[in-house]
Design a protein around this motif. Structure first.
Motif, PDB file in Angstrom:
ATOM      1  N   ASP A  95       0.820  -1.219   0.000  1.00  0.00           N
ATOM      2  CA  ASP A  95       0.000   0.000   0.000  1.00  0.00           C
ATOM      3  C   ASP A  95       0.851   1.265   0.000  1.00  0.00           C
ATOM      4  O   ASP A  95       0.674   2.143  -0.838  1.00  0.00           O
ATOM      5  N   ASP A  98       6.726   4.145   2.975  1.00  0.00           N
ATOM      6  CA  ASP A  98       6.881   5.236   3.952  1.00  0.00           C
ATOM      7  C   ASP A  98       8.382   5.374   4.242  1.00  0.00           C
ATOM      8  O   ASP A  98       9.081   6.076   3.523  1.00  0.00           O
ATOM      9  N   THR A  99       8.889   4.687   5.259  1.00  0.00           N
ATOM     10  CA  THR A  99      10.340   4.693   5.463  1.00  0.00           C
ATOM     11  C   THR A  99      11.019   3.782   4.438  1.00  0.00           C
ATOM     12  O   THR A  99      12.216   3.897   4.209  1.00  0.00           O
ATOM     13  N   GLY A 100      10.265   2.866   3.877  1.00  0.00           N
ATOM     14  CA  GLY A 100      10.820   1.932   2.891  1.00  0.00           C
ATOM     15  C   GLY A 100      11.366   0.663   3.501  1.00  0.00           C
ATOM     16  O   GLY A 100      11.780  -0.257   2.794  1.00  0.00           O
ATOM     17  N   THR A 102       9.996  -1.860   5.056  1.00  0.00           N
ATOM     18  CA  THR A 102       9.294  -3.111   4.787  1.00  0.00           C
ATOM     19  C   THR A 102       9.771  -3.732   3.469  1.00  0.00           C
ATOM     20  O   THR A 102      10.263  -4.862   3.450  1.00  0.00           O
ATOM     21  N   LYS A 126       5.327   8.220   0.270  1.00  0.00           N
ATOM     22  CA  LYS A 126       5.353   9.448   1.075  1.00  0.00           C
ATOM     23  C   LYS A 126       6.633  10.216   0.790  1.00  0.00           C
ATOM     24  O   LYS A 126       7.725   9.628   0.772  1.00  0.00           O
ATOM     25  N   VAL A 148      -2.527   8.308   6.434  1.00  0.00           N
ATOM     26  CA  VAL A 148      -3.684   8.112   5.555  1.00  0.00           C
ATOM     27  C   VAL A 148      -4.354   6.762   5.803  1.00  0.00           C
ATOM     28  O   VAL A 148      -3.717   5.814   6.264  1.00  0.00           O
TER      29      VAL A 148
END
Ligand code: IMP
Ligand code: MG
Length: 176
Positions: A95, A98-100, A102, A126, A148
């Motif tokens: 999805d 974000d920090t990447g 994962t 993001k 979000v």
């Protein structure tokens, strides 16, 4: 809660990303692997726009943390992956980037499983949040650093069923 991406904007963004993915793989067989749980809505919409021979798998990746602002260590479960990825082109779908962390941790797992190539696609990236050197190969939208929900994404397991993407106000995040 304020709407960030309407249903129509989502439809157009996913169509654009699907077109990029179709061009990239140029008819070659593909295994799409969705990262549970946030990717399920995107996965369902994306695979129906792809026309190469396709297999679908799922993995679970969860940050073991109670505070959504501070991710804990990542628990990865590839046991749900019903199909063999040896020698296959793999596209990991999540999805949010974000920090990447994962996807940065998941990609080498698929290299180890013998995938021919491993790429990544996300609905949202993001801005200014990346803590790793990799970038997603495909991203439908870039968004500012807001929390979000909707279209598969949750806050404490709520709101995944919203058909649009909305940003939560700080006071909405404090609620139980
Ligand atoms: P990363 O490892 O920091 O890139 O975080 C990716 C995961 O964190 C996503 O797959 C989401 O599950 C979760 N996440 C990050 N930001 C949000 C958000 O704004 N809303 C909901 N989930 C998020
Ligand atoms: Mg996730």
């Amino acid at each position: 809660m304020k709407t960030l991406l309407t249903e129509e904007q989502l439809r157009q963004g996913i169509e654009r990303m699907a077109e990029d993915i179709r061009k990239h793989y140029d008819g070659r067989p593909l295994t799409i692997v969705g990262v549970l749980t946030g990717s399920v809505v995107l996965l369902a919409d994306l695979i129906r726009r792809l026309d190469m021979p396709l297999r679908v798998g799922l993995i679970q990746a969860q940050s073991c943390s109670v505070d959504p602002n501070r991710p804990g260590p990542l628990a990865l479960d590839v046991g749900l992956l019903a199909c063999d990825v040896q020698g296959r082109h793999v596209l990991l779908v999540d999805d949010i980037f974000d920090t990447g962390r994962t996807l940065w941790e998941v990609v080498p797992e698929f290299d180890n499983l013998g995938a021919k190539s491993v790429h990544t696609a996300v609905l949202l990236k993001k801005q200014g949040r990346a803590e790793v050197s990799m970038q997603p190969d495909f991203a439908a939208f870039e968004i500012p650093n807001e929390f979000v929900v909707g279209y598969g994404m949750d806050y404490r397991d709520r709101y995944r069923n919203l058909p649009y993407v909305a940003a939560l106000e700080p006071n909405e995040r404090a609620e139980e």
